[in-house]
Design an enzyme around this catalytic site. Structure first.
Site, PDB file in Angstrom:
ATOM      1  N   SER A  12      59.238  18.275  38.593  1.00 44.92           N
ATOM      2  CA  SER A  12      58.075  18.155  37.706  1.00 44.92           C
ATOM      3  C   SER A  12      56.818  17.796  38.497  1.00 44.92           C
ATOM      4  CB  SER A  12      58.337  17.072  36.648  1.00 44.92           C
ATOM      5  OG  SER A  12      58.655  15.851  37.296  1.00 44.92           O
ATOM      6  N   GLY A  13      56.960  17.581  39.796  1.00 46.09           N
ATOM      7  CA  GLY A  13      55.821  17.171  40.618  1.00 46.09           C
ATOM      8  C   GLY A  13      55.159  18.342  41.328  1.00 46.09           C
ATOM      9  N   THR A  15      54.802  19.230  44.786  1.00 40.70           N
ATOM     10  CA  THR A  15      55.562  19.975  45.796  1.00 40.70           C
ATOM     11  C   THR A  15      56.868  20.513  45.205  1.00 40.70           C
ATOM     12  OG1 THR A  15      54.700  18.354  47.373  1.00 40.70           O
ATOM     13  CG2 THR A  15      56.382  19.860  48.191  1.00 40.70           C
ATOM     14  N   ARG A  37      63.748  13.619  34.531  1.00 38.35           N
ATOM     15  CA  ARG A  37      63.777  12.554  33.517  1.00 38.35           C
ATOM     16  C   ARG A  37      63.452  13.134  32.150  1.00 38.35           C
ATOM     17  NH1 ARG A  37      60.340   7.496  35.606  1.00 38.35           N
ATOM     18  NH2 ARG A  37      58.738   9.001  36.240  1.00 38.35           N
ATOM     19  N   ARG A  38      62.543  14.112  32.158  1.00 31.97           N
ATOM     20  CA  ARG A  38      62.148  14.793  30.917  1.00 31.97           C
ATOM     21  C   ARG A  38      62.267  16.304  31.145  1.00 31.97           C
ATOM     22  NH1 ARG A  38      58.879  10.318  31.488  1.00 31.97           N
ATOM     23  NH2 ARG A  38      57.791  11.361  33.190  1.00 31.97           N
ATOM     24  N   TYR A 125      54.190   1.791  53.069  1.00 37.64           N
ATOM     25  CA  TYR A 125      54.488   3.193  52.711  1.00 37.64           C
ATOM     26  C   TYR A 125      55.129   3.921  53.899  1.00 37.64           C
ATOM     27  CZ  TYR A 125      53.497   8.077  51.353  1.00 37.64           C
ATOM     28  OH  TYR A 125      53.599   9.416  51.058  1.00 37.64           O
ATOM     29  N   LYS A 129      59.048   5.392  54.272  1.00 42.38           N
ATOM     30  CA  LYS A 129      59.308   6.801  54.626  1.00 42.38           C
ATOM     31  C   LYS A 129      60.175   6.879  55.886  1.00 42.38           C
ATOM     32  CE  LYS A 129      57.057   8.978  51.379  1.00 42.38           C
ATOM     33  NZ  LYS A 129      57.856   9.607  50.317  1.00 42.38           N
ATOM     34  N   ARG A 160      44.247  11.273  40.603  1.00 39.38           N
ATOM     35  CA  ARG A 160      44.445  10.322  41.696  1.00 39.38           C
ATOM     36  C   ARG A 160      43.145  10.255  42.472  1.00 39.38           C
ATOM     37  NH1 ARG A 160      50.429  11.513  44.303  1.00 39.38           N
ATOM     38  NH2 ARG A 160      51.616  11.266  42.400  1.00 39.38           N
TER      39      ARG A 160
END
Ligand SMILES: NC(=O)c1ccc[n+]([C@@H]2O[C@H](COP(=O)([O-])OP(=O)(O)OC[C@H]3O[C@@H](n4cnc5c(N)ncnc54)[C@H](OP(=O)(O)O)[C@@H]3O)[C@@H](O)[C@H]2O)c1
Length: 232
Positions: A12-13, A15, A37-38, A125, A129, A160
């Site tokens: 759903s994102g 990439t 999730r959905r 972050y 990673k 964003r």
């Protein structure tokens, strides 16, 4: 090559959505599963959607046998609400999915990490990673492919602001990303997805790390090869 089965995480994102689209256009994969999730508003004869709870993946993954896993999961600390919640999405889920899919027979794992990934980094972050890369490496996939893009470009549903400013600045300064700076050049998420699909198709052996400019080079080579094929 016989027909392969793919699993996409983060479909759903930005990439992951491009990965899904490209995999569904490619006959290499006879089946493309996605954990969400959905439900996605996408239907395709080769697409199977699995709506799951990510904090309990054992049962779901026991039922899905795949060859290639495309992990494009990710969040931000702001969106997740805490460092712990971020860690769960960017470390715990990918490592669990890698472990369970390998046990189920997967041979290739493709991970979208990030430029700067380093388990010893003082930046949280980058450290997470680096840690996720380090945790998946010894599991023993035939191919473990790490993609470390710079800032991702592309159209998002959500806003964003920090990334939007970065995108505008980077677009204006794109001529400056040459020589040692080329690895910092922002990259289209679609280019990253395309390089992932191309790499999965080529099946290099062992652990491979692709930095942003190398991801771009895989994509450029693919486009050049397609041009040659079309002109023949
Ligand atoms: N943004 C950048 O500039 C950049 C640069 C370098 C590397 N990266 C890395 O590249 C990867 C892909 O980034 P992206 O921007 O394409 O991702 P994205 O558009 O933010 O999509 C993230 C995906 O992760 C899923 N996800 C988030 N939280 C979840 C949760 N709690 N449980 C289950 N699924 C969850 C989302 O599903 P839902 O739709 O259900 O939320 C979505 O499918 C990430 O690992 C990111 O850290 C990003």
């Amino acid at each position: 090559m016989p027909s392969r089965k793919a699993l996409v995480l983060g479909g759903s994102g930005l990439t992951g959505g491009h990965c899904l689209d490209l995999l569904l256009q490619d006959d290499t994969w006879g089946q493309v599963s996605v954990l969400v999730r959905r439900p996605l508003s996408l239907t395709h004869p080769r697409l199977i959607q699995h709506q799951v709870r990510f904090d309990d993946l054992t049962e779901a993954l026991a039922e899905i046998q795949v060859d290639d896993v495309f992990c494009c999961l990710g969040t931000t600390i702001k969106k997740a609400g805490s460092r712990e919640a971020f860690y769960q999405v960017d470390y715990t889920y990918p490592v669990e999915i890698a472990t369970l899919s390998l046990a189920g027979g997967a041979t290739q794992f493709l991970l979208v990490s990030a430029m700067g990934a380093n388990p010893d980094s003082s930046v949280f972050y980058n450290r997470v990673k680096g840690e996720v890369e380090q945790a998946i490496d010894p599991l023993g996939f035939r191919g473990f492919y790490i993609f470390r893009p710079s800032l991702l470009l592309g159209k998002r549903q959500e806003r964003r602001p920090a990334e939007e400013i970065g995108q505008k600045l980077a677009t204006g300064l794109s001529f400056g990303f040459v020589g040692p700076l080329k690895k910092y050049k922002p990259i289209e998420a679609k280019t990253v997805a395309s390089a992932m699909v191309e790499t999965a198709r080529n099946q290099p052996f062992g652990k491979q790390i692709y930095r942003s400019h190398q991801i771009q080079a895989i994509y450029d080579q693919r486009v050049a090869d397609d041009d040659v094929t079309q002109k023949k």
